[in-house]
Scaffold this motif. Structure first.
Motif, PDB file in Angstrom:
ATOM      1  N   ALA A 225       1.113  -1.358  -0.067  1.00  0.00           N
ATOM      2  CA  ALA A 225      -0.529  -0.095  -0.107  1.00  0.00           C
ATOM      3  C   ALA A 225       1.011   1.337  -0.306  1.00  0.00           C
ATOM      4  O   ALA A 225       0.282   2.337  -0.469  1.00  0.00           O
ATOM      5  CB  ALA A 225      -0.754   0.008   1.618  1.00  0.00           C
ATOM      6  N   GLN A 226       2.777   1.481   0.335  1.00  0.00           N
ATOM      7  CA  GLN A 226       2.344   2.480   0.592  1.00  0.00           C
ATOM      8  C   GLN A 226       3.321   2.487  -0.423  1.00  0.00           C
ATOM      9  O   GLN A 226       4.573   3.574  -0.649  1.00  0.00           O
ATOM     10  CB  GLN A 226       3.942   2.124   1.497  1.00  0.00           C
ATOM     11  CG  GLN A 226       3.341   1.869   3.268  1.00  0.00           C
ATOM     12  CD  GLN A 226       4.097   1.761   4.563  1.00  0.00           C
ATOM     13  OE1 GLN A 226       5.419   1.752   4.118  1.00  0.00           O
ATOM     14  NE2 GLN A 226       3.636   1.336   5.767  1.00  0.00           N
ATOM     15  N   GLU A 227       4.060   1.625  -1.860  1.00  0.00           N
ATOM     16  CA  GLU A 227       4.150   1.704  -2.949  1.00  0.00           C
ATOM     17  C   GLU A 227       3.466   2.940  -3.329  1.00  0.00           C
ATOM     18  O   GLU A 227       2.645   2.952  -3.710  1.00  0.00           O
ATOM     19  CB  GLU A 227       4.414   0.432  -3.752  1.00  0.00           C
ATOM     20  CG  GLU A 227       4.537  -0.604  -3.163  1.00  0.00           C
ATOM     21  CD  GLU A 227       6.621  -0.542  -2.520  1.00  0.00           C
ATOM     22  OE1 GLU A 227       7.033   0.085  -3.230  1.00  0.00           O
ATOM     23  OE2 GLU A 227       7.374  -1.189  -2.183  1.00  0.00           O
ATOM     24  N   ARG A 250      -6.286  -8.008  -0.120  1.00  0.00           N
ATOM     25  CA  ARG A 250      -6.561  -7.839  -2.129  1.00  0.00           C
ATOM     26  C   ARG A 250      -6.512  -5.680  -1.787  1.00  0.00           C
ATOM     27  O   ARG A 250      -6.414  -5.134  -2.533  1.00  0.00           O
ATOM     28  CB  ARG A 250      -7.566  -7.546  -2.991  1.00  0.00           C
ATOM     29  CG  ARG A 250      -7.559  -7.791  -3.945  1.00  0.00           C
ATOM     30  CD  ARG A 250      -8.254  -8.302  -4.511  1.00  0.00           C
ATOM     31  NE  ARG A 250      -9.631  -7.897  -3.919  1.00  0.00           N
ATOM     32  CZ  ARG A 250     -10.529  -9.170  -4.432  1.00  0.00           C
ATOM     33  NH1 ARG A 250     -10.389 -10.283  -4.702  1.00  0.00           N
ATOM     34  NH2 ARG A 250     -12.076  -8.352  -4.158  1.00  0.00           N
ATOM     35  N   SER A 251      -7.942  -5.187  -1.125  1.00  0.00           N
ATOM     36  CA  SER A 251      -8.473  -4.593  -1.114  1.00  0.00           C
ATOM     37  C   SER A 251      -7.063  -3.445   0.503  1.00  0.00           C
ATOM     38  O   SER A 251      -7.426  -2.168  -0.129  1.00  0.00           O
ATOM     39  CB  SER A 251      -9.906  -4.317   0.098  1.00  0.00           C
ATOM     40  OG  SER A 251      -9.914  -3.186   1.056  1.00  0.00           O
ATOM     41  N   GLN A 252      -6.566  -3.744   1.283  1.00  0.00           N
ATOM     42  CA  GLN A 252      -5.585  -3.010   2.471  1.00  0.00           C
ATOM     43  C   GLN A 252      -3.980  -2.810   0.885  1.00  0.00           C
ATOM     44  O   GLN A 252      -4.580  -1.911   1.101  1.00  0.00           O
ATOM     45  CB  GLN A 252      -5.144  -3.944   3.728  1.00  0.00           C
ATOM     46  CG  GLN A 252      -6.617  -3.943   4.593  1.00  0.00           C
ATOM     47  CD  GLN A 252      -6.285  -4.594   5.341  1.00  0.00           C
ATOM     48  OE1 GLN A 252      -4.680  -5.409   5.754  1.00  0.00           O
ATOM     49  NE2 GLN A 252      -7.250  -5.100   5.857  1.00  0.00           N
ATOM     50  N   ALA A 253      -3.678  -3.254   0.193  1.00  0.00           N
ATOM     51  CA  ALA A 253      -3.031  -3.100  -0.927  1.00  0.00           C
ATOM     52  C   ALA A 253      -3.565  -2.287  -1.470  1.00  0.00           C
ATOM     53  O   ALA A 253      -2.493  -1.821  -2.611  1.00  0.00           O
ATOM     54  CB  ALA A 253      -2.292  -4.703  -1.090  1.00  0.00           C
ATOM     55  N   GLY A 254      -4.710  -2.496  -2.055  1.00  0.00           N
ATOM     56  CA  GLY A 254      -5.005  -1.744  -2.712  1.00  0.00           C
ATOM     57  C   GLY A 254      -4.771  -1.736  -4.408  1.00  0.00           C
ATOM     58  O   GLY A 254      -3.985  -1.212  -5.468  1.00  0.00           O
ATOM     59  N   LEU A 255      -4.594  -3.446  -4.383  1.00  0.00           N
ATOM     60  CA  LEU A 255      -4.544  -4.057  -5.842  1.00  0.00           C
ATOM     61  C   LEU A 255      -6.155  -4.256  -6.012  1.00  0.00           C
ATOM     62  O   LEU A 255      -6.613  -4.772  -5.717  1.00  0.00           O
ATOM     63  CB  LEU A 255      -3.543  -5.085  -5.206  1.00  0.00           C
ATOM     64  CG  LEU A 255      -1.833  -5.707  -4.752  1.00  0.00           C
ATOM     65  CD1 LEU A 255      -1.298  -6.280  -4.651  1.00  0.00           C
ATOM     66  CD2 LEU A 255      -1.439  -3.990  -5.843  1.00  0.00           C
ATOM     67  N   ALA A 256      -5.529  -5.080  -7.566  1.00  0.00           N
ATOM     68  CA  ALA A 256      -6.836  -5.620  -8.210  1.00  0.00           C
ATOM     69  C   ALA A 256      -6.307  -7.109  -8.851  1.00  0.00           C
ATOM     70  O   ALA A 256      -4.987  -6.931  -9.072  1.00  0.00           O
ATOM     71  CB  ALA A 256      -7.450  -4.638  -9.318  1.00  0.00           C
ATOM     72  N   GLU A 257      -7.696  -7.816  -9.220  1.00  0.00           N
ATOM     73  CA  GLU A 257      -7.078  -8.534 -10.041  1.00  0.00           C
ATOM     74  C   GLU A 257      -6.524  -8.613 -11.180  1.00  0.00           C
ATOM     75  O   GLU A 257      -7.595  -8.654 -12.075  1.00  0.00           O
ATOM     76  CB  GLU A 257      -8.016 -10.048  -9.617  1.00  0.00           C
ATOM     77  CG  GLU A 257      -8.851 -10.668  -8.638  1.00  0.00           C
ATOM     78  CD  GLU A 257      -8.427 -11.393  -8.266  1.00  0.00           C
ATOM     79  OE1 GLU A 257      -6.709 -12.182  -8.685  1.00  0.00           O
ATOM     80  OE2 GLU A 257      -8.034 -11.423  -6.569  1.00  0.00           O
ATOM     81  N   LEU A 258      -5.563  -9.100 -12.165  1.00  0.00           N
ATOM     82  CA  LEU A 258      -5.269  -9.404 -13.668  1.00  0.00           C
ATOM     83  C   LEU A 258      -6.250 -10.613 -14.483  1.00  0.00           C
ATOM     84  O   LEU A 258      -6.355 -12.174 -12.855  1.00  0.00           O
ATOM     85  CB  LEU A 258      -4.327  -9.944 -13.535  1.00  0.00           C
ATOM     86  CG  LEU A 258      -3.613  -8.389 -13.485  1.00  0.00           C
ATOM     87  CD1 LEU A 258      -1.418  -8.610 -13.466  1.00  0.00           C
ATOM     88  CD2 LEU A 258      -3.543  -7.307 -13.706  1.00  0.00           C
ATOM     89  N   GLY A 259      -6.382 -11.004 -15.017  1.00  0.00           N
ATOM     90  CA  GLY A 259      -7.229 -12.044 -16.087  1.00  0.00           C
ATOM     91  C   GLY A 259      -8.187 -12.872 -14.958  1.00  0.00           C
ATOM     92  O   GLY A 259      -9.041 -12.069 -14.026  1.00  0.00           O
ATOM     93  N   PHE A 260      -8.406 -13.806 -15.677  1.00  0.00           N
ATOM     94  CA  PHE A 260      -9.993 -14.379 -15.076  1.00  0.00           C
ATOM     95  C   PHE A 260      -9.724 -14.694 -14.110  1.00  0.00           C
ATOM     96  O   PHE A 260      -8.863 -15.818 -13.274  1.00  0.00           O
ATOM     97  CB  PHE A 260     -10.278 -15.764 -15.816  1.00  0.00           C
ATOM     98  CG  PHE A 260     -11.683 -16.511 -15.490  1.00  0.00           C
ATOM     99  CD1 PHE A 260     -12.754 -16.169 -15.379  1.00  0.00           C
ATOM    100  CD2 PHE A 260     -11.681 -17.756 -15.661  1.00  0.00           C
ATOM    101  CE1 PHE A 260     -13.925 -16.544 -14.976  1.00  0.00           C
ATOM    102  CE2 PHE A 260     -12.116 -18.643 -14.758  1.00  0.00           C
ATOM    103  CZ  PHE A 260     -13.508 -18.075 -14.809  1.00  0.00           C
TER     104      PHE A 260
END
Length: 309
Positions: A225-227, A250-260
């Motif tokens: 999340a700090q990046e 996933r929510s705390q890191a602020g990331l989204a899934e790639l692909g299916f």
């Protein structure tokens, strides 16, 4: 005799429908309690199976009551299923590149097949987990093609290595402060500024390992999340998108899934992928994800392709 035959199949069908529906309800109830303890969290990984059971129960239902019950259950499980999978797609353009993540499996001896396939992909970044010193020596040609990176080659399931085609700005082996010298992960800043994390939390095979997995995911979420630069996170997560622990990460890191998000990559039966344990998530880039072939491991490789600007 004809009367018995005429009632046998409808009764069997009704019994199968009821059992499928009740099993789906039981699975859904156990999933709703996943946050209470580690062994209940295990049930959340099989949410797709509960949806299939509910659908089977609906198809087999013979009475109006069973059909209504089955329809409601399919709707509820389907809604939970969709909510568990929802995540915004990552956006952003970056330099074209290919990254691969593959759990080699310590017991896997298909050294030549693995090296040939990995070499043939022309990847810029390759993350290897269960990376033992034997695999280090067997992949000598691949390591000449991708001579840069950092690694913790270890003769246990937690060895990990990042192989890079070009010299990075920085690459290091890291550990969670709560578990020094255990369960390493890797962070690399590529020459173009993209930050890549290679991770392999421990599997939840007991309370202690489950707690270690959850702790590492919490720590990684804080770090990621700090990046400020675009981030790509790859690895064998030992957790599925249906787990509340995973969704929190996933929510705390602020990331989204790639692909299916359902693409299965692991199975206890080699060659028959069952659960989507190998994940790729990102922030600030868009990319395509595909699943590779069976190469002697209980995992299949995942490949992330970042398109040209």
């Amino acid at each position: 005799m004809m009367i018995k035959q005429s009632t046998f199949w409808p009764r069997l069908r009704s019994q199968l429908a009821q059992r499928a529906l009740w099993l789906a309800i039981l699975g859904l109830l156990l999933t709703s309690l996943a946050g209470l303890t580690w062994w209940l969290e295990l049930f959340s990984h099989f949410l797709p199976i509960y949806l299939l059971l509910a659908m089977a129960g609906l198809l087999l239902a013979s009475s109006l009551r069973e059909r209504i019950f089955g329809f409601v259950l399919v709707t509820v499980v389907g809604a939970v299923y969709g909510w568990a999978l929802y995540t915004p797609s990552p956006t952003g353009a970056y330099h074209p590149s290919t990254a691969i993540a593959f759990n080699l499996l310590i017991a896997n001896t298909q050294y030549r097949n693995v090296e040939q396939w990995l070499n043939a992909q022309g990847a810029d970044v390759i993350l290897l987990t269960e990376a033992t010193t034997e695999w280090q020596s067997q992949l000598s040609t691949l390591r000449q093609t991708l001579p840069h990176g950092c690694a913790a080659w270890e003769d246990n399931p937690f060895g990990i290595a990042l192989l890079l085609k070009q010299a990075p700005r920085h690459c290091e082996v890291r550990f969670s402060p709560a578990m020094p010298q255990q369960y390493p992960h890797l962070r690399v800043e590529l020459a173009d500024g993209l930050v890549v994390y290679g991770i392999h939390p421990p599997p939840p095979l007991g309370a202690e390992l489950a707690a270690a997995r959850d702790q590492q995911l919490r720590y990684l979420a804080q770090q990621i999340a700090q990046e400020s630069a675009p981030v790509l996170v790859l690895g064998d997560f030992n957790i599925t998108p249906f787990s509340p622990i995973y969704r929190a990460f996933r929510s705390q890191a602020g990331l989204a899934e790639l692909g299916f998000k359902l693409a299965p990559s692991w199975s206890p039966i080699i060659g028959w992928p069952l659960l989507p344990l190998d994940r790729a998530l990102a922030r600030g880039i868009s990319a395509r994800l595909t699943i590779g072939p069976a190469l002697g491991s209980d995992h299949r490789p995942i490949m992330v392709q970042i398109p040209a600007l």
